[in-house]
Scaffold this active site. Structure first.
Site: not given
Ligand code: ISL
Ligand code: CA
Length: 567
Positions: A23, A25, A27, A31, A100, A209, A262, A331-332
């Site tokens: 971050d 700035n 907030d 970013d 993405d 995605d 993905e 991130h999931d």
């Molecule tokens: O983490 C999951 C749900 O429990 C996964 O099933 C995830 O939703 C799935 O891997 C799809 O992920 C991607 O598309 C989603 C988004 O929320 C995730 O962050 C992304 O990586 C919808 O766009």
């Molecule tokens: Ca920021």
């Protein structure tokens, strides 16, 4: 003839989750200028490709995976000028940058959907999947029932009723993420334009995605399942392959770029079909079997982690697929240190995992913070979670009368927020994520930033961060680690050994790289067959080892050696 390895196979990728990276700035939100300020850190780490999670305009229902403007930057993250600067600064440093591409759905705030929901005859109606409901036999004249029994990834029905036009629209994710209708050629051409726009701006490819779900071949009821009912009608359908071929031919083939899909719910054979050797579809995919093989029926109820299940899955994919992504985090997913590592031996187990990640065949993806061993978040109240999925699951499990402690435990182990806590740069109260220590970031910072942070690990010679750097460098100078084949040498429930060899490489002779690891918290001696193999090697040289002494295999002991194989 020497086979030239493309850059997307020889480089290592690093995923940035922009909201939580840096971050600039104050907030409390990461970013683009923050990312730019850390590019030299990435160069020092040694990675060569950045995957940037969404920075597009978005109401952030799903933290950017709900896009309302594909050619705009979310003002929280900066401006289009900042994005252009990021592209240039990355190029200057020879860092490739992929973005993405989220095109299974848009945000419900996207102008296409705003139009689409206005009336049945709106020109954008066909951009989405609208269906009349079914009459409710118990309440004739009342609210109709959804068109079919499909369920959403975030639990509950995949259909939302729209009062204005009195029809339902499909959303495989949140109801604020309506699914696009890929039967409509206009959707395909709009997506091609978006891809062209970004490639022309100088990016090097896309992470697509949930790309295997885009084509719905029918809207019939699906076979009833505990989760994701309906998947047989949208998972890896023939129509999806046709679309991918079209995107490759009309757009991607005109650029030196790569695409990683993905792909949830995807088997080895489906992965093969998505990544044909002629590059007519995707170049590689993120599959889920290795992160899901510990789960009983769905991700909310996990059995205790069993290393051999993870290793068996990784090994099978190595043996059956020529090339794929390698990842333990994103991130999931929960943090790998917490999930696959050991509480008692956090650094050793994280080093062992890093060694696996960086020595298997494929393109490794490191998720921000993994290189310093960041752990799951420390959430104790539902108000601390920010992820839409966490809140949906909380609400549904409450309806089902699950006790509070169980709901909290479910979220603490599985929530996607675990991996989204701000990056820990220093030991300052907010981990140095915001430049002012008094700023409170958008998501709770882990208190262990006092000890787990980039600044301190830079100084410590045998830190996890320096281990990552060392392995990344080794992967650059040992050709077997990139192009070599994978052969399993030994496996029991705890100990594994594999070899990477490249016989066609004239100047390396019969040099091989071997990895040996003990995926357990007990010290073990070498099993006889493995000891035999190791004894038979000529000029064996240890290049990296979790412990300096390799006379036996201590907890999470793992090493990489180079040797000449006797014929
Ligand atoms: O983490 C999951 C749900 O429990 C996964 O099933 C995830 O939703 C799935 O891997 C799809 O992920 C991607 O598309 C989603 C988004 O929320 C995730 O962050 C992304 O990586 C919808 O766009
Ligand atoms: Ca920021």
């Amino acid at each position: 003839m020497k086979h030239v390895i493309p850059w997307w196979q020889s480089k290592i990728a690093y995923q940035i989750y922009p909201r939580s990276f840096c971050d600039s700035n104050n907030d409390g939100i990461g970013d683009i200028p923050g990312i730019i300020s850390k590019l030299d850190y990435l160069v020092e780490l040694g990675v060569g490709i950045i995957w940037l999670s969404p920075v597009y305009r978005s109401p952030n229902e799903d933290m950017g995976y709900d896009i309302s403007g594909y050619r705009e930057i979310n003002p929280e993250y900066g401006t289009m000028e900042d994005m252009k600067t990021l592209i240039q600064e990355a190029k200057k440093r020879d860092l490739k940058l992929i973005m993405d591409l989220v095109v299974n759905h848009t945000s419900d705030q996207h102008p296409w959907f705003v139009e689409s929901r206005k009336s049945k005859d709106n020109p954008y109606r066909e951009f989405y999947i609208w269906q009349p409901g079914k009459t409710n036999p118990w309440n004739k004249g009342g609210k109709p029932l959804p068109p079919n029994n499909w369920s959403s990834f975030f639990t509950g029905s995949a259909w939302e009723y729209d009062r204005t036009s009195q029809e339902f629209y499909l959303h495989l994710f949140s109801k604020k993420q309506p699914d696009l209708n890929w039967h409509n050629p206009q959707v395909c051409s709009a997506v091609k334009d978006i891809m062209t726009f970004w490639l022309d701006l100088g990016i090097d490819g896309f992470r697509c995605d949930v790309i295997n779900l885009i084509y719905k071949s029918s809207l019939e009821n699906g076979k009833k399942r505990i989760s994701l009912t309906g998947q047989e009608w949208y998972n890896n359908q023939e129509g999806c392959h046709e679309i991918l071929q079209e995107l490759r031919q009309d757009v991607l083939s005109h650029y030196d770029c790569f695409v990683v899909g993905e792909t949830v719910l995807t088997t080895v054979n489906q992965a093969k079909a998505l990544c044909p050797p002629d590059r007519s579809e995707l170049d590689m995919v993120f599959t889920f079997e290795h992160v899901e093989c510990h789960q009983v029926n769905n991700k909310w109820f996990k059995t205790p982690f069993r290393p051999h299940l993870l290793m068996n899955t990784l090994i099978r994919w190595q043996q059956e697929l020529d090339w794929n992504t390698l990842y333990f985090e994103n991130h999931d997913q929960p943090r790998s240190t917490t999930r696959f590592g050991s509480k008692k031996y956090p650094v050793e187990s994280a080093k062992m995992l890093a060694l696996i990640l960086l020595t298997l065949r494929g393109t490794p993806f490191i998720y921000q913070g993994q290189e310093i061993g960041m752990t799951n978040g420390e959430f104790t109240s539902i108000s601390e979670f920010r992820d839409v999925e966490a809140h949906t699951v909380w609400a549904i499990s409450r309806k089902l009368k699950f006790p509070r402690w169980l709901r909290m435990k479910m979220l603490q182990t599985t929530s996607r927020d675990n991996a989204r806590t701000p990056m820990q740069w220093t030991d300052s109260p907010n981990g140095g994520f915001s430049s002012q220590p008094s700023t409170t970031p958008w998501l709770k910072v882990n208190s262990n930033c006092a000890t787990i942070n980039v600044a301190s690990q830079k100084e410590e010679a045998d830190s996890l961060l320096n281990w990552y750097k060392q392995l990344i460098q080794l992967r650059k100078i040992i050709p077997q680690l990139i192009g070599g084949t994978f052969t399993l040498l030994y496996q029991d429930k705890h100990i594994y050994a594999y070899k990477r060899s490249l016989s066609s490489l004239a100047d390396s002779g019969d040099k091989i790289a071997i990895v040996v690891l003990n995926y357990s918290s007990k010290t073990r001696s070498y099993p006889a067959p493995l000891a035999q193999i190791l004894k038979s090697l000529d000029n064996a040289k240890i290049l990296a080892s979790v412990y300096p002494d390799t006379t036996n295999l201590p907890p999470y002991g793992a090493f990489l050696l180079e040797a000449v194989e006797k014929v």
